[in-house]
Write a protein that holds these residues in place. Sequence first.
Motif, PDB file in Angstrom:
ATOM      1  N   GLN A  64       0.699  -1.138   0.074  1.00 45.04           N
ATOM      2  CA  GLN A  64      -0.135   0.065   0.143  1.00 45.04           C
ATOM      3  C   GLN A  64       0.879   1.143  -0.123  1.00 45.04           C
ATOM      4  OE1 GLN A  64      -2.878  -0.051   2.977  1.00 45.04           O
ATOM      5  NE2 GLN A  64      -3.633  -1.932   2.813  1.00 45.04           N
ATOM      6  N   THR A 106       2.475   4.723   0.696  1.00 40.74           N
ATOM      7  CA  THR A 106       2.602   5.749   2.010  1.00 40.74           C
ATOM      8  C   THR A 106       2.213   7.162   1.772  1.00 40.74           C
ATOM      9  OG1 THR A 106       4.013   4.302   3.276  1.00 40.74           O
ATOM     10  CG2 THR A 106       4.238   6.775   3.634  1.00 40.74           C
ATOM     11  N   GLY A 113       1.829   1.592   3.562  1.00 41.02           N
ATOM     12  CA  GLY A 113       0.626   2.083   3.797  1.00 41.02           C
ATOM     13  C   GLY A 113       0.583   2.937   5.064  1.00 41.02           C
ATOM     14  N   SER A 146       1.000   6.781   7.242  1.00 31.61           N
ATOM     15  CA  SER A 146       0.249   8.103   6.958  1.00 31.61           C
ATOM     16  C   SER A 146       1.101   8.914   8.077  1.00 31.61           C
ATOM     17  CB  SER A 146      -1.142   7.910   7.580  1.00 31.61           C
ATOM     18  OG  SER A 146      -1.690   9.341   7.650  1.00 31.61           O
ATOM     19  N   ASP A 192       0.651   3.611  11.126  1.00 33.62           N
ATOM     20  CA  ASP A 192       0.785   2.505  10.374  1.00 33.62           C
ATOM     21  C   ASP A 192      -0.889   2.239   9.598  1.00 33.62           C
ATOM     22  OD1 ASP A 192      -1.136   1.199  11.850  1.00 33.62           O
ATOM     23  OD2 ASP A 192       0.447  -0.372  12.585  1.00 33.62           O
ATOM     24  N   ARG A 193      -1.003   1.292   8.580  1.00 29.97           N
ATOM     25  CA  ARG A 193      -2.290   1.193   7.906  1.00 29.97           C
ATOM     26  C   ARG A 193      -3.350   0.806   8.883  1.00 29.97           C
ATOM     27  NH1 ARG A 193      -1.123  -3.612   3.900  1.00 29.97           N
ATOM     28  NH2 ARG A 193       0.930  -3.017   4.039  1.00 29.97           N
TER      29      ARG A 193
END
Length: 695
Positions: free
Chosen positions: A68, A70, A310, A312, A512-513
């Motif tokens: 995924q 970032t 992924g 943020s 994290d995701r």
Amino acid sequence: MIPLRRYGRRCPMHSHQENKPRKPRAPWRLEPLRKRLAWFTLACLVVATAGSIAFHRLGALPTGAVPQSTQILDSEGTVIATLAGGVNRRPVKLADISPWLVKATLAVEDRRFYEHSGVDVRGLARAAWVDVRHLSKREGASTLTQQLARNLYLSHQRTWSRKLKEAWYAARLEQTYSKDEILQMYLNQIYYGHGAYGAEAAARMYFGKSAKDLTLSESALLAGIPKGPRYYSPHLHPAEAEKRRHTVLQAMLETKEITREQATAASRDKPVVKPLPEEPDRNAPYFADYVKRIAVERLGIDERLLNEGGLSITTTLDMNMQRAAEEAVKRGFPKDSQLQTALVAMDPRNGYIKAMVGGLSYKRNQYNRVFATTRQPGSSFKPIVYATALEQRVVTPSTRFRSEPTIFYYDNNREIYRPSNFNDRYFNTEISLRQAIAASDNIYAVNTIMQVGPEEVMSTARRLGITSPLKAVPSLALGTFPVSPFEMASAYSVFANGGSKTSALAILRIQDRDGKVLYEAHPHSTPVMPPSVAYVTTRLLQSVFDAGGTAHRVAGMIKRPVAGKTGTTDSDAWFVGYTPELTAAVWVGYDRGRSLGSGDAHRAAPIFADFLEGALKEKPPTDFPMPEGVVSVYVDPGNGMLATSGCPKPVLETFLVGTEPTEMCSVHGEAEADKESSGANGGGWWKKMRRMWHW
């Protein structure tokens, strides 16, 4: 096709322990505990590993994590950049990968790959023993299969619980796939930096060829990258990448995969690496690159996790201020200019980086000049000299030095220094500190550093955040030692923040995701200068916008209280300034140090003014808060004494309490009307004004 060899056991080298001094034993109380912990941990690892191998059939392998992208967000949550939005991966068969790369990878990553069953028990035991003895997690000992399991199914946290899961999945992989299938998956999965996953994508990105066509030399370079994709990148750290390549070749020589002649020839054959492909347009690209670097190098975020985990990343960037910075830079240069620039702005109250422009065009050149430490700050360094002298009470705003060509002797009169003013312009009379700052008089600055001492100035510079090399010589006062725009913005932020330093921040939070917080910033300020000294320095720096000041031409563009200083050398133009809520440093010059034209030397101040008003257009003007320990009195600008009613142009000057002048001006005397009224009402207007501003 060069045949692959399955590795056998290697003969141990003679250690010659009798010739080595014995290491000192740990304290007697810790030694038994360490031994017990070591044996207990080893037993647990052996049992767990044996259990995983014996019972792995009870559980199927989990589904590998789907990569995924970032996202990097500004302070309001708006996406400013997406990392690895399209993962660069080209799976190929093992037969389509150069045998040299296979051999190099096995030699440097897992020499016993064809012997173990997914977990190298001997290596794992050795790592556990070292970890327990040192009470830390310093050993890796992951096999190639374990690395594949970690990349497919686990995080990159260095914990023993993750290591056990890794061993379980590695054993399951060994049961499910053949050795060559595992090797093929690994070489298609491993991260080689700059968004490239797998040998084929990496070979094409770095060398412009297929993985099957890689030479021994190219294979050695490529095989060395996964250990630290950023640190061993031939684009970012070519010297370290070259050292790593030699390490890989040495490993291949030790495992007898190449002869000494082949190793020597490959060492001399330096691979030609292609330039990186141009990145697409994105917001604040220089800042986004900086955020990536901070996340990996300072916060320890694994680069693979950063690119496809992924995450943020919430940053301190203010997109409105960023746009104001980019527009100010664009308006400040003619079209197709060969000049370069850097602009960095931060909130002095918390260190948040609000805007960053590292050059005129990120597409043409990704080098971030905000962090370039090759530029002389010129006179923009002088406030550090004056703040030092004020704090040491060596000079005051009323201290006067003669502005004329002067020879200075230093180093016990063995050295001579002959500074000069710009265009050889001098007042040829005594001037005050305020006049010296406004006109950027070099003679006054050198007189000051000779009074306070270069060592004291260096000490202040370090406290304010200047980390570049400096020397304790008189020319330090004139900014002759290179610093970065980032350092100058950090230093001036201390003045703006009333003497307290807050370390610059770019990342507020990383999640994290699943939303779990991996990192969160906790900014704090540290007093490094008395608030009174910072305030007096600020009041003096406001004079550069007055008539006759070096930034007077842009004073009309700024509609709020502001302080700052210009700086000009033959090849560099600076303006560093601040309000209570924003500090900004602007540099203009050529990358190769070419001399500036007369018009180019004045570009920095207009860019600063344009940016400042654009960045703060929604905020009302605020003045710098006056702290305790200062006093403001009217003085005669011609002699620095307390002004009388007869002084033609008195000015309100701010001093540290106890350093203000006490003698009345004896040149102009009192006006007749005030003399007559002084006996009736207890004093003239100037005495009332002296008391009005006292704290």
